[in-house]
Design an enzyme around this catalytic site. Structure first.
Site, short mmCIF file in Angstrom:
data_model
loop_
_atom_site.label_atom_id
_atom_site.label_comp_id
_atom_site.label_asym_id
_atom_site.label_seq_id
_atom_site.Cartn_x
_atom_site.Cartn_y
_atom_site.Cartn_z
N LYS A 184 -10.65 -0.45 10.30
CA LYS A 184 -10.82 -1.42 9.37
C LYS A 184 -10.67 -3.18 10.30
O LYS A 184 -11.24 -4.16 9.49
CB LYS A 184 -9.33 -1.61 8.64
CG LYS A 184 -9.13 -1.20 7.62
CD LYS A 184 -7.82 -1.47 6.98
CE LYS A 184 -7.39 -0.39 6.92
NZ LYS A 184 -8.00 0.04 4.72
N ASP A 189 3.12 -4.34 7.84
CA ASP A 189 1.89 -3.76 8.33
C ASP A 189 0.56 -4.50 8.18
O ASP A 189 0.27 -5.61 6.75
CB ASP A 189 1.43 -2.60 6.38
CG ASP A 189 0.69 -2.14 5.79
OD1 ASP A 189 -0.30 -2.95 6.67
OD2 ASP A 189 0.68 -2.08 5.35
N CYS A 232 -4.90 1.86 -3.61
CA CYS A 232 -3.64 2.87 -3.15
C CYS A 232 -2.49 1.91 -2.76
O CYS A 232 -1.27 1.99 -2.18
CB CYS A 232 -3.28 3.58 -1.30
SG CYS A 232 -4.89 4.44 -1.30
N HIS A 291 0.49 -0.93 -0.18
CA HIS A 291 0.12 0.03 -0.03
C HIS A 291 1.31 1.16 0.24
O HIS A 291 2.03 0.69 0.90
CB HIS A 291 -0.86 0.03 1.11
CG HIS A 291 -1.76 1.18 1.00
ND1 HIS A 291 -1.63 2.20 2.00
CD2 HIS A 291 -3.49 0.95 1.33
CE1 HIS A 291 -2.49 2.91 1.42
NE2 HIS A 291 -3.81 2.05 1.41
N GLN A 317 -3.94 -4.68 7.41
CA GLN A 317 -5.50 -6.07 5.89
C GLN A 317 -5.14 -7.56 7.69
O GLN A 317 -6.15 -7.83 7.85
CB GLN A 317 -5.59 -6.67 4.72
CG GLN A 317 -5.83 -5.37 4.08
CD GLN A 317 -6.96 -4.52 4.23
OE1 GLN A 317 -7.91 -5.34 4.60
NE2 GLN A 317 -7.24 -3.25 3.25
C1 LIG Z 1 -2.49 -2.98 3.12
C2 LIG Z 1 -2.89 -1.69 4.17
N1 LIG Z 1 -1.24 -0.94 4.68
C3 LIG Z 1 -1.86 -0.04 5.06
C4 LIG Z 1 -3.53 0.94 5.07
C5 LIG Z 1 -3.59 2.24 5.40
O1 LIG Z 1 -4.64 2.30 6.56
P1 LIG Z 1 -4.85 3.87 7.21
O2 LIG Z 1 -5.63 4.17 5.87
O3 LIG Z 1 -6.51 3.33 7.82
O4 LIG Z 1 -3.90 4.75 7.95
C6 LIG Z 1 -4.77 0.03 4.00
C7 LIG Z 1 -5.45 0.47 4.04
O5 LIG Z 1 -5.94 0.34 2.83
C8 LIG Z 1 -4.00 -0.73 3.26
O6 LIG Z 1 -4.79 -1.81 3.56
#
Ligand SMILES: Cc1ncc(COP(=O)(O)O)c(C=O)c1O
Length: 420
Positions: free
Chosen positions: A240, A214, A378, A137, A217
């Site tokens: 999430k 990270d 993203c 992401h 998910q």
């Molecule tokens: C794999 C992953 N990393 C990071 C993020 C970023 O999360 P946030 O926007 O809640 O900070 C997301 C959000 O969709 C994601 O799916």
């Protein structure tokens, strides 16, 4: 807590979940959209909230609101206890070694930026390398680009295969003398791939390289056991995992957090301040400058209680079933190509349809009350890797049903009719 089994699409697992009961906990799911029953399949973007979470936030503001760590009065003491109790709860939920290793942030993005600007800025020297993957992401790419620019370090990425898995031979080549950190997604939001994180952490640690996972998910969909994963940092977002927006978690190994400098200065993160210099509070306070998102943390606590009561093993098993059925049926629709076909996947179904832009798919489905996401999610490097500008993405949560998969398939057939 033990980690939920990693489901592969080929291995069905029993599903001990009363989905209809679960659905009744989420008020928004009873609401019609465009005159049709809402089919919410955009859970990778954000999940819906059960009534217990909405109630916890409302109750806090209605009868418990006060700043924490600041007053000797009744409400402040109670709010402080409630806030700190959530830290303990999150530590248990993720099986961290101690609540001191849990830092509250605004979300995964902020958690990763914290590590980049504190750990990264302190450690990286010109010529050093940060290793990420081609399926990250943007929030696990851009913070590293920024800190690499600031320090003269270099960002490298492990390529991905045609099925959307990490190229492990390339991983072994790229993990080198100059690598100072490996940062990778546990579960890809664009492809659904579950990465073999435990194995990759072991390989990185064998070379003395710390690892950031990270878990935006994975925390809501797989069940996470931090002590088993053995990673050094782990980031996730409350919104999430049935919790409120504006709150997330950074887990950091205590010994590392102790050595890292603060990344933001202000109230509550200090031990002492003079006009000349300041000293820092112990972890985790050192990394929580200013008034935190107190109500959101309380809401996150309710979400963690809720998810724990449902059980991540049951959640993962049901979502596995939904994804297996949806992959088969959506993949069978004429002109559809699934993007991301790794054997180990969870909760995310990305696809393109020949001759139809993903945004048009999203618009036709929206007309049917079906919410999916269309775009690059993203994760633009993933789109570039698969040679598509965007994909359509259906992403599941425990409250989704097989009837909703039917609705998705009917909607996609309608897309085919509309666009010939
Ligand atoms: C794999 C992953 N990393 C990071 C993020 C970023 O999360 P946030 O926007 O809640 O900070 C997301 C959000 O969709 C994601 O799916």
């Amino acid at each position: 807590m033990t980690a939920a089994p990693v489901p592969t699409l080929a291995t069905p697992v029993p599903v001990p979940l009363d989905v209809e009961r679960l659905r009744s906990d989420f008020p928004i799911l009873g609401q019609p959209v465009r005159g049709k029953p809402l089919v919410y399949l955009d859970n990778a973007a954000t999940s819906q909230k059960p009534q217990v979470v909405i109630d916890a936030v409302t109750r806090f503001y209605a009868s418990e609101n006060a700043n924490i760590h600041r007053g000797v009065h009744f409400l402040s003491e109670r709010a402080t206890l409630a806030y700190d109790a959530v830290r303990e709860k999150v530590a248990r939920f993720l099986n961290a070694g101690s609540a001191r290793e849990i830092i509250f942030t605004r979300g995964t993005t902020e958690s990763i930026n914290l590590v980049a600007q504190s750990f990264g800025r302190a450690v990286l020297r010109p010529g050093d390398e940060v290793l990420i993957t081609g399926m990250e992401h943007h929030s696990n790419i851009v913070p590293w680009q920024l800190v690499c620019e600031q320090t003269g370090a270099r960002l490298r990425a492990i390529p991905i295969t045609d099925t959307g898995e990490l190229d492990l031979e390339a991983f072994d080549r790229l993990l080198g003398e100059r690598t100072r950190l490996l940062a990778l997604a546990h579960l890809s939001n664009a492809l659904g791939t579950i990465n073999p994180v435990r194995d990759l952490v072991a390989r990185a640690h064998a070379r003395g390289i710390p690892v950031l996972v990270d878990g935006a998910q994975s925390a809501p969909h797989l069940g996470v056991d931090l002590q088993a994963l053995d990673c050094d940092f782990f980031a996730c977002s409350g919104h999430k995992m049935f919790g409120p927006t504006g709150v997330g978690v950074l887990y950091g190994r205590e010994a590392l957090l102790e050595r890292m400098p603060p990344w933001q200065g202000g109230g509550d993160m200090i031990a002492s301040v003079t006009l000349e210099r300041s000293t820092w509070a112990p972890v985790p306070a050192k990394f929580e400058a200013g008034t935190p998102m107190i109500a959101e943390v309380i809401g996150l606590g309710a979400a963690v209680d809720y998810l724990s009561a449902v059980g991540l093993t049951a959640v993962a098993a049901w979502e596995h079933e939904l994804l297996a059925v949806a992959s088969q049926r959506v993949g069978d629709i004429e002109g559809v190509r699934l993007v991301g076909t790794a054997p180990a996947k969870a909760s995310v179904l990305s696809f393109v349809m020949e001759g139809v832009h993903p945004h048009d798919i999203g618009t036709v489905l929206d007309d049917e009350g079906i919410a999916i996401r269309a775009g690059h999610h993203c994760a633009q490097p993933v789109m570039q890797r698969f040679g598509v500008p965007a994909t359509a993405r259906a992403s599941f949560a425990a409250y989704n049903t097989l009837e909703e998969v039917d609705a998705l398939v009917r909607g996609l057939r309608r897309v085919r009719q509309v666009f010939g």
